[in-house]
Write a protein that holds these residues in place. Structure first.
Motif, PDB file in Angstrom:
ATOM      1  N   GLU A  25       0.944  -1.227  -0.065  1.00 35.11           N
ATOM      2  CA  GLU A  25       0.026  -0.065   0.013  1.00 35.11           C
ATOM      3  C   GLU A  25       0.876   1.175   0.050  1.00 35.11           C
ATOM      4  O   GLU A  25       0.687   2.277  -0.621  1.00 35.11           O
ATOM      5  CB  GLU A  25      -0.941  -0.028   1.178  1.00 35.11           C
ATOM      6  N   ILE A  26       1.957   1.062   0.728  1.00 36.54           N
ATOM      7  CA  ILE A  26       2.740   2.442   0.843  1.00 36.54           C
ATOM      8  C   ILE A  26       3.590   2.535  -0.457  1.00 36.54           C
ATOM      9  O   ILE A  26       3.625   3.784  -1.227  1.00 36.54           O
ATOM     10  CB  ILE A  26       4.062   1.856   1.870  1.00 36.54           C
ATOM     11  N   ASP A  27       3.857   1.457  -1.327  1.00 33.18           N
ATOM     12  CA  ASP A  27       4.497   1.480  -2.514  1.00 33.18           C
ATOM     13  C   ASP A  27       3.693   2.280  -3.574  1.00 33.18           C
ATOM     14  O   ASP A  27       4.119   2.954  -4.458  1.00 33.18           O
ATOM     15  CB  ASP A  27       5.170   0.099  -2.883  1.00 33.18           C
ATOM     16  N   ARG A  28       2.447   1.776  -3.582  1.00 35.38           N
ATOM     17  CA  ARG A  28       1.267   2.152  -4.400  1.00 35.38           C
ATOM     18  C   ARG A  28       1.082   3.728  -4.221  1.00 35.38           C
ATOM     19  O   ARG A  28       1.180   4.520  -5.093  1.00 35.38           O
ATOM     20  CB  ARG A  28       0.186   1.426  -4.075  1.00 35.38           C
ATOM     21  N   ASP A  29       1.267   4.176  -2.804  1.00 36.29           N
ATOM     22  CA  ASP A  29       1.087   5.614  -2.726  1.00 36.29           C
ATOM     23  C   ASP A  29       2.342   6.284  -3.188  1.00 36.29           C
ATOM     24  O   ASP A  29       2.246   7.325  -3.674  1.00 36.29           O
ATOM     25  CB  ASP A  29       0.991   5.956  -1.120  1.00 36.29           C
ATOM     26  N   MET A  30       3.524   5.678  -3.072  1.00 36.55           N
ATOM     27  CA  MET A  30       4.575   6.273  -3.499  1.00 36.55           C
ATOM     28  C   MET A  30       4.881   6.478  -4.800  1.00 36.55           C
ATOM     29  O   MET A  30       5.326   7.482  -5.554  1.00 36.55           O
ATOM     30  CB  MET A  30       6.112   5.563  -2.982  1.00 36.55           C
ATOM     31  N   LYS A  31       4.296   5.447  -5.710  1.00 36.44           N
ATOM     32  CA  LYS A  31       4.236   5.689  -7.251  1.00 36.44           C
ATOM     33  C   LYS A  31       3.329   6.859  -7.745  1.00 36.44           C
ATOM     34  O   LYS A  31       3.217   7.291  -8.694  1.00 36.44           O
ATOM     35  CB  LYS A  31       3.615   4.400  -7.762  1.00 36.44           C
ATOM     36  N   ALA A  32       2.242   7.373  -6.719  1.00 40.47           N
ATOM     37  CA  ALA A  32       1.400   8.308  -7.016  1.00 40.47           C
ATOM     38  C   ALA A  32       1.938   9.680  -6.454  1.00 40.47           C
ATOM     39  O   ALA A  32       1.076  10.553  -6.378  1.00 40.47           O
ATOM     40  CB  ALA A  32       0.251   8.118  -6.082  1.00 40.47           C
ATOM     41  N   LEU A  33       3.208   9.828  -6.278  1.00 39.17           N
ATOM     42  CA  LEU A  33       3.895  10.854  -5.686  1.00 39.17           C
ATOM     43  C   LEU A  33       3.580  12.047  -6.699  1.00 39.17           C
ATOM     44  O   LEU A  33       3.876  13.161  -6.553  1.00 39.17           O
ATOM     45  CB  LEU A  33       5.160  10.644  -5.346  1.00 39.17           C
ATOM     46  N   LYS A  34       3.505  11.677  -8.051  1.00 38.55           N
ATOM     47  CA  LYS A  34       3.304  13.035  -8.943  1.00 38.55           C
ATOM     48  C   LYS A  34       1.961  13.432  -8.986  1.00 38.55           C
ATOM     49  O   LYS A  34       1.467  14.254  -9.776  1.00 38.55           O
ATOM     50  CB  LYS A  34       3.784  12.440 -10.286  1.00 38.55           C
ATOM     51  N   VAL A  35       0.961  13.128  -8.004  1.00 40.62           N
ATOM     52  CA  VAL A  35      -0.180  13.658  -7.838  1.00 40.62           C
ATOM     53  C   VAL A  35      -0.185  15.215  -7.611  1.00 40.62           C
ATOM     54  O   VAL A  35       0.725  15.454  -6.714  1.00 40.62           O
ATOM     55  CB  VAL A  35      -0.906  12.887  -6.535  1.00 40.62           C
ATOM     56  N   LEU A  36      -0.827  15.900  -8.204  1.00 43.70           N
ATOM     57  CA  LEU A  36      -0.500  17.367  -8.063  1.00 43.70           C
ATOM     58  C   LEU A  36      -1.854  17.757  -7.180  1.00 43.70           C
ATOM     59  O   LEU A  36      -2.946  17.542  -7.224  1.00 43.70           O
ATOM     60  CB  LEU A  36      -0.818  18.022  -9.442  1.00 43.70           C
ATOM     61  N   ALA A  37      -1.520  18.960  -6.462  1.00 43.14           N
ATOM     62  CA  ALA A  37      -2.449  19.715  -5.701  1.00 43.14           C
ATOM     63  C   ALA A  37      -3.515  20.441  -6.520  1.00 43.14           C
ATOM     64  O   ALA A  37      -3.052  20.665  -7.894  1.00 43.14           O
ATOM     65  CB  ALA A  37      -1.777  20.765  -4.676  1.00 43.14           C
TER      66      ALA A  37
END
Length: 375
Positions: A344-356
């Motif tokens: 779950e953490i890895d999936r979140d880390m892959k989503a680090l390019k999510v923009l505000a």
């Protein structure tokens, strides 16, 4: 092969484990109470509460570590087991009014810096080493082997060549031969035909993941190495901390491409038998039946000394201490549910390019995800 089923998050798990050592009962009861408290908060707050999830897993990591150590795992001396138990679970450590918070912090540290050190690297993926099969004669290749095996430098490329030679260009679990090597060397191709174990992509696999190298470049010593020293494994820590030590042959073995991925994800591991350098194979709950054709035991040895090259080469085998610790961490990660937490953490880390909403990267989000892995 054994299997381990991961526990549910919404129900107590540690209470189902039995310990035989009386000196561990108090510490284990403290950890079990912390797990129950975290589950209560999780059930009230819902599945999205990552703090509650993290606390449940952290307490289970400590409880499962104590359970595995209680079994006196083969390959660890009584002194090492006693040292680990004392460092983690001495009664005075939990004699604090805010005991649960301390348990969550300690459990998270071992989850993120011990278990994670053996799991899939979060560093940049190393590009495949280019291979150009030329069907050279064995005499010609033997000269190249001599050059590779006597290389004094320790880096990934030289260690990779030596590990392949040491393990006979074969996956240690399926005994399949490295396809490109068989194309290059007619004698290996003939051995593969005679063995009837097949050919395929065989890769050199790290036991402790390679990202330890990147973490070591920062200020201070990586927490994983400090944990090893605390566990009485200073010699192992010194080897890994040396220049390119993570690429030492004691930290490398040959596995097929698919098995390499499973080993890195702690879905397969090896546990020592009473025979030196022999290990039984263990798997995660959902892959044992699919790969039932694997060998049940693995024996690490240097490629048969039929060639003069190998008689004089320094080709150390995988360090038994590292394989034992990898196996312990794999069991604890599977039993505690840390594997799913890491996923779950890895999936979140892959989503680090999510923009505000204003188009900028959410700094708060980045920090919340990366915080557990900072030294």
């Amino acid at each position: 092969m054994s299997e381990i089923l991961p526990p549910r998050l919404d129900k107590p798990f540690l209470s189902s484990l039995q310990l035989s050592a009386p000196e561990s009962h108090y510490a284990f009861s403290c950890v079990s109470e912390a797990e129950t408290s975290a589950i209560h908060i999780f059930n009230q707050s819902g599945d999205k509460d990552m703090v509650a999830k993290g606390n449940i897993v952290a307490s289970r990591v400590l409880g499962c570590l104590l359970h595995v150590l209680d079994e006196r795992p083969t390959g660890l001396t009584d002194t090492v087991v006693t040292t680990i138990r004392h460092e983690l679970f001495n009664d005075t450590k939990w004699a604090t009014p805010d005991r649960n918070t301390l348990i969550y912090e300690v459990g998270a540290a071992y989850r993120d810096h011990l278990l994670r050190a053996f799991r899939e690297s979060t560093a940049a993926v190393r590009p495949p080493t280019p291979e150009h099969p030329s069907r050279a004669s064995f005499d010609k290749l033997d000269k190249k082997w001599r050059e590779d095996l006597i290389a004094s430098s320790v880096n990934y490329d030289t260690s990779r060549s030596k590990t392949l030679a040491r393990d006979g260009y074969r996956c240690k679990l399926t005994m399949a031969w490295k396809d490109s090597s068989c194309i290059e060397v007619q004698e290996l191709s003939q051995m593969a035909i005679e063995s009837r174990t097949g050919r395929g992509p065989v890769q050199v696999c790290h036991i402790v993941n390679e990202s330890l190298t990147q973490r070591a470049k920062g200020t201070g010593k990586p927490k994983f190495l400090r944990i090893l020293e605390m566990f009485g494994m200073k010699d192992v820590a010194e080897t890994l901390a040396s220049a390119n030590g993570v690429h030492s042959l004691t930290n490398l073995l040959c596995l097929g491409q698919a098995l390499h991925t499973l080993f890195d994800k702690l879905d397969i591991w090896f546990e020592p038998t009473n025979t030196k350098h022999e290990y039984t194979v263990h798997t995660a709950y959902d892959i044992a039946e699919v790969y039932a054709h694997w060998q049940d035991t693995v024996v690490f040895s240097v490629f048969p000394h039929r060639y003069e090259t190998f008689r004089n080469a320094d080709l150390p085998l995988p360090d038994p201490k590292l394989l034992v610790l990898h196996g312990i961490c794999a069991r604890v990660a599977q039993m505690s549910g840390a594997i799913r937490y890491f996923d779950e953490i890895d999936r979140d880390m892959k989503a680090l390019k999510v923009l505000a909403s204003d188009g900028s990267t959410s700094t708060t989000f980045l920090q919340s995800i990366l915080a557990p892995y900072e030294d």
